[in-house]
Design a protein around this motif. Structure first.
Motif, PDB file in Angstrom:
ATOM      1  N   HIS A  42      31.183  58.338  33.408  1.00 10.69           N
ATOM      2  CA  HIS A  42      31.268  59.746  33.003  1.00 10.69           C
ATOM      3  C   HIS A  42      31.362  60.644  34.237  1.00 10.69           C
ATOM      4  O   HIS A  42      32.200  61.548  34.301  1.00 10.69           O
ATOM      5  CB  HIS A  42      30.056  60.120  32.153  1.00 10.69           C
ATOM      6  N   GLU A  43      30.520  60.379  35.216  1.00  6.45           N
ATOM      7  CA  GLU A  43      30.495  61.166  36.452  1.00  6.45           C
ATOM      8  C   GLU A  43      31.841  61.099  37.188  1.00  6.45           C
ATOM      9  O   GLU A  43      32.356  62.113  37.666  1.00  6.45           O
ATOM     10  CB  GLU A  43      29.386  60.637  37.359  1.00  6.45           C
ATOM     11  N   LYS A  44      32.409  59.911  37.264  1.00  7.07           N
ATOM     12  CA  LYS A  44      33.666  59.697  37.996  1.00  7.07           C
ATOM     13  C   LYS A  44      34.898  59.960  37.134  1.00  7.07           C
ATOM     14  O   LYS A  44      36.024  59.917  37.633  1.00  7.07           O
ATOM     15  CB  LYS A  44      33.726  58.267  38.551  1.00  7.07           C
ATOM     16  N   GLN A  45      34.697  60.200  35.847  1.00  2.43           N
ATOM     17  CA  GLN A  45      35.783  60.449  34.891  1.00  2.43           C
ATOM     18  C   GLN A  45      36.817  59.320  34.887  1.00  2.43           C
ATOM     19  O   GLN A  45      38.014  59.543  35.033  1.00  2.43           O
ATOM     20  CB  GLN A  45      36.437  61.801  35.160  1.00  2.43           C
ATOM     21  N   VAL A  46      36.290  58.093  34.739  1.00  2.00           N
ATOM     22  CA  VAL A  46      37.148  56.909  34.675  1.00  2.00           C
ATOM     23  C   VAL A  46      36.818  56.113  33.416  1.00  2.00           C
ATOM     24  O   VAL A  46      35.734  56.260  32.840  1.00  2.00           O
ATOM     25  CB  VAL A  46      36.989  56.001  35.919  1.00  2.00           C
ATOM     26  N   GLY A  47      37.739  55.272  33.005  1.00  2.00           N
ATOM     27  CA  GLY A  47      37.555  54.466  31.813  1.00  2.00           C
ATOM     28  C   GLY A  47      37.183  53.027  32.093  1.00  2.00           C
ATOM     29  O   GLY A  47      37.018  52.242  31.157  1.00  2.00           O
ATOM     30  N   SER A  48      37.058  52.688  33.374  1.00  2.00           N
ATOM     31  CA  SER A  48      36.696  51.315  33.722  1.00  2.00           C
ATOM     32  C   SER A  48      36.043  51.266  35.093  1.00  2.00           C
ATOM     33  O   SER A  48      36.251  52.167  35.918  1.00  2.00           O
ATOM     34  CB  SER A  48      37.933  50.406  33.716  1.00  2.00           C
ATOM     35  N   LEU A  49      35.279  50.214  35.299  1.00  2.00           N
ATOM     36  CA  LEU A  49      34.665  49.940  36.601  1.00  2.00           C
ATOM     37  C   LEU A  49      34.879  48.469  36.920  1.00  2.00           C
ATOM     38  O   LEU A  49      34.730  47.613  36.039  1.00  2.00           O
ATOM     39  CB  LEU A  49      33.156  50.206  36.560  1.00  2.00           C
ATOM     40  N   VAL A  50      35.209  48.175  38.164  1.00  2.00           N
ATOM     41  CA  VAL A  50      35.289  46.782  38.591  1.00  2.00           C
ATOM     42  C   VAL A  50      33.868  46.354  38.940  1.00  2.00           C
ATOM     43  O   VAL A  50      33.151  47.039  39.670  1.00  2.00           O
ATOM     44  CB  VAL A  50      36.245  46.608  39.786  1.00  2.00           C
ATOM     45  N   VAL A  51      33.467  45.229  38.385  1.00  2.00           N
ATOM     46  CA  VAL A  51      32.116  44.713  38.582  1.00  2.00           C
ATOM     47  C   VAL A  51      32.133  43.780  39.789  1.00  2.00           C
ATOM     48  O   VAL A  51      33.007  42.916  39.907  1.00  2.00           O
ATOM     49  CB  VAL A  51      31.624  43.968  37.324  1.00  2.00           C
ATOM     50  N   VAL A  52      31.157  43.997  40.673  1.00  2.00           N
ATOM     51  CA  VAL A  52      31.112  43.207  41.908  1.00  2.00           C
ATOM     52  C   VAL A  52      29.787  42.476  42.048  1.00  2.00           C
ATOM     53  O   VAL A  52      28.759  42.905  41.532  1.00  2.00           O
ATOM     54  CB  VAL A  52      31.350  44.098  43.154  1.00  2.00           C
ATOM     55  N   ASN A  53      29.876  41.353  42.760  1.00  2.00           N
ATOM     56  CA  ASN A  53      28.707  40.612  43.207  1.00  2.00           C
ATOM     57  C   ASN A  53      28.799  40.672  44.723  1.00  2.00           C
ATOM     58  O   ASN A  53      29.634  39.997  45.318  1.00  2.00           O
ATOM     59  CB  ASN A  53      28.751  39.178  42.701  1.00  2.00           C
ATOM     60  N   GLY A  54      27.996  41.515  45.342  1.00  2.25           N
ATOM     61  CA  GLY A  54      28.179  41.826  46.761  1.00  2.25           C
ATOM     62  C   GLY A  54      29.437  42.659  46.876  1.00  2.25           C
ATOM     63  O   GLY A  54      29.557  43.702  46.250  1.00  2.25           O
ATOM     64  N   LYS A  55      30.413  42.162  47.610  1.00  4.32           N
ATOM     65  CA  LYS A  55      31.710  42.841  47.704  1.00  4.32           C
ATOM     66  C   LYS A  55      32.793  42.141  46.896  1.00  4.32           C
ATOM     67  O   LYS A  55      33.918  42.611  46.809  1.00  4.32           O
ATOM     68  CB  LYS A  55      32.149  42.946  49.167  1.00  4.32           C
TER      69      LYS A  55
END
Length: 139
Positions: free
Chosen positions: A38-51
């Motif tokens: 919501h804050e970034k106004q995006v519909g997806s996030l890439v999920v990371v483990n470390g980098k």
């Protein structure tokens, strides 16, 4: 001597991807992810483990995997609902190849890599921009 018509160069995924990629650790809560999106106004996030990118979480995941299954967003983790395995494409592949892969896999997001490094994301929105631009259409 007649000049040959120069063909359009192949458009690479890197020309149309969104960058930088907004990521979230797989250990964050679903509530954190929803607030961040919501804050970034995006519909997806890439999920990371470390980098290392390990999955993706989208707005659709919230409806299908959180609400429908009755998960508690305050305690359930992003890793519990992320889509995996992550579908990726090399940044030098063509936009047409990205479109074909997304259609074949029936997905709306592709993570863009340069060797082992996360460099962008290409979405259906990016492809609409590409295909709606008559300057670059060759079909």
């Amino acid at each position: 001597m007649k000049k040959r018509k120069q063909e359009n160069p192949i458009e690479e995924v890197s020309d149309y991807m969104s960058s930088p990629v907004i990521t979230i650790p797989e250990t964050n809560t679903i509530k954190d992810a929803a607030e961040f999106m919501h804050e970034k106004q995006v519909g997806s996030l890439v999920v990371v483990n470390g980098k290392k990118p390990v999955g993706i979480v989208t707005e659709t995941d919230f409806a299908r995997k959180v609400v429908a299954k009755g998960l508690d967003p305050k305690t359930a983790k992003v890793g519990d609902i992320m889509t995996t395995p992550l579908q990726t494409i090399d940044c030098h592949e063509s936009v047409l190849d990205a479109n074909k892969l997304m259609a074949k896999k029936k997905i709306r997001h592709l993570v863009v890599m340069d060797k082992e490094e996360l460099v962008g994301i290409v979405t259906v929105h990016n492809l609409v921009h590409y295909f709606s631009n008559p300057r670059i259409r060759t079909f």
